[in-house]
Design a protein around this motif. Sequence first.
Motif: not given
Lengths: 475, 475
Positions: A206-209, A231-232, A235, A436, B436, B440-441
């Motif tokens: 769910t990290d921004r990769f 994924p974010p 969303d 990452n 990031n 989601e965080r």
Amino acid sequence: MTVRTRPLGAFALIVAAGAAGAQTPAPATLPAEVQQTVERLIAAGLADRNGYAIIEDLVTRVGPRPAGTPAEGRAREWAADMLRKQGFSDVRVEPFTTTSWQASRETAQITAPFAQPLVIAALGGSPATPASGVTGEVVRFTSLGALRAAAPAAVRDRIVFIDEVMVRAQDGAGYGAATVKRRGCGSTARTLAARACLIRSAGTNTDRFAHQGWGASTAPETQVPSAALAPPDADTLARAVARSAGPVSVRIDIQTQYSTTAPSGNVLAEVRGRDQADQIVLAAAHLDSWSLGQGALDDGAGVAIITAAAKLVNDLPRKPRRSIRVLLAGSEEVVGSDSGGNAYRDAHRNEMHVVAAESDVGDGRVWRLRSRAAGGALPQLRLLQRALAPLGVLPGDNGPTVGGGSDIGPLVATGVPLLALNQDASRYFDVHHTANDTLERVHLADLQQNIAVWAVTLYLMAEMDWDLRQAVDRR
Amino acid sequence: MTVRTRPLGAFALIVAAGAAGAQTPAPATLPAEVQQTVERLIAAGLADRNGYAIIEDLVTRVGPRPAGTPAEGRAREWAADMLRKQGFSDVRVEPFTTTSWQASRETAQITAPFAQPLVIAALGGSPATPASGVTGEVVRFTSLGALRAAAPAAVRDRIVFIDEVMVRAQDGAGYGAATVKRRGCGSTARTLAARACLIRSAGTNTDRFAHQGWGASTAPETQVPSAALAPPDADTLARAVARSAGPVSVRIDIQTQYSTTAPSGNVLAEVRGRDQADQIVLAAAHLDSWSLGQGALDDGAGVAIITAAAKLVNDLPRKPRRSIRVLLAGSEEVVGSDSGGNAYRDAHRNEMHVVAAESDVGDGRVWRLRSRAAGGALPQLRLLQRALAPLGVLPGDNGPTVGGGSDIGPLVATGVPLLALNQDASRYFDVHHTANDTLERVHLADLQQNIAVWAVTLYLMAEMDWDLRQAVDRR
């Protein structure tokens, strides 16, 4: 306390037969000196620093190395040099031609009504957009099947968004399901006259990769421009569609280079067997990587695991009877027939491969041994699994549908037996194919467990006269 | 078991005095109906869904909103509309002029001897490079002090790399230390005739996100082009320097827009007090964000916390006696005198602020109450802390050096008392100022704890006739 698990196919029968005192076709234990060597290899693997240092050097001196690029060429030079320094025999590069695809630009934005940037990764093989990008209204689906079932008028001139979540699974089963949309979106969207395709990344983070990966296996001109959203960002786009009373528009700008005649190559090295050198135990991993990350886990870890493990065997006081071959394949990330696995099969199919295995799930610990071998070899496989049990390896099933990876897949399809040292993939798809994928994500202790498992496996397959080939079922 | 911690300054004295039966200047408990309201607010805060929905809507409809950009303007419109819908009084926008800086391109690569891309974020206020970028040999230092002490010949025409790691700390103390290099590198490097400056990101993550943030506070022409490396890229560059026999060269390409006359603004809203409406309890957070992330934690969370908390008080059957003012400040991320905090002080310094507080550490739970108030108010502060103790809030010290944030800092410097609801910053700097920073965080339960703490604090400060202002020490 006795824990009874679900019977594991043929293995369970073997165990039951043993318990009943029936005839068993193989000795129940390894010879004492072999067992001592196994224990020595386990201790050495669990203390190994060589494997980690191999990844560290690869990501420092080469970094990302996409198939068919000069960086992949530098990776081959690095690998040949490294394998020679590790002490292997017959180190050589076997060149072949591959398909190469690179994105020089990959950006996207929501343009209306809620303007903001989106993080994407273009899919491998995607065509470019016009230099000014492509803009269109987003139409969201939850699967490729839903897109296929859509009314053409609902898709025409729109940007398709397949918003399907990938399932986290220890055996990696979520990935195959998640790539259905990745492989199908660009061509299906073109058939329906859409302008472009966006998919939710085929990853569990769910990290921004955003996740890279090959899209359709057909030529770029048969697809629309296609990319995966982090994924974010998937969303965010889904929320924008849900909150907007009117259309949501997105702009995508993808610029690419594409060639079907790019140079690639496999790098090979040997541990020469002491008296059956023409019998080959093949250990494979791949050298190429995606471009955004450094390929530390995918597949720097595999390169390190099989190399460090083979070196432990090579450094034993006495070489094993059979030869061990290390295959560091090129062009694994390319979908199609011009991969390193295909080139290897074409060049080496007439040699006697007693077994093949591949390491390509990062540093995930080996938790299960599966196989694709003759039924008569099950007692020997059981001995192997018992040797690995102290490292936390469960018995798994044996059968003709067990798969083992792209680098050995073409060879295995010719009838060569396969060992699948299944790695725990629970965390792997948080990082795989993203920016990452760097050294910081490698867990030393997990890597060491892999090296110990592989060292024992390569040693036993090369030292014992086990024959896994008879009556391989090629269904 | 009794755990004795280090005495907490004046609070410890108060507790000791109480234990000794000495005269205490304030009642030891809250009035029963006030205590009942406190308990009601805690329950409502811990069940709050409003705050999370505020962040969700902000990151969906606006997303990143850098100071002085049209996106920040859209954030003001969103905020004013949202505050009206939440039911506050006197919602208005107070415009001011700010400095705006944006990077339209920010890329870097190692060019020799180990060519590979690097992930960077240009520092706020950095000048641009030439359109073709700037290339130079890297010279590595471990602190700004080491750069300052360097021989000029070792730095001239080189690219400076300050490779200093940020310390993870619950109270966020590592950040101030980490930004020394960020604020000093660009101008120091220019003084020493270097070509550019790279720093290791001022963050605690090891994932591949570069941290944005303002560099030198002086004009771009007084600096060299400056950027932060994602932590894995700082690791890679450090390894390259260590492994290379010769020089390591890097190319940096930064393109920017810069203006000192960009539009910004503060958005204000009120809970009108029932009989002392001219006495203001000020709750602040900031609307602007950096550009790579969505500003969900920084400071969408603060916007959500103070808004949701003030709404819980506004929705009580009876308004509190004093007014509560919600300040959603613009231009907080800009270093200098043209921030929203300065604009607020200039416009409102003659109003009677009884206390000011700010929320700007994401969703980190409030773990400690510190203050900058008159010594005579300590018993009242102790009552407040006791009301918050069920939420996990420890007493902290009171004193003239306690800080509270940029949005209220200029006002506090005029003598207004400050409450510092210290948030746990242990995880915050893994995400802060990076791509990031997305919804989601955000941890809902942590956000709810903050909302409960703030609702109780705002209510008590507005309902009780506590005076924190007398004899404020302005040292």
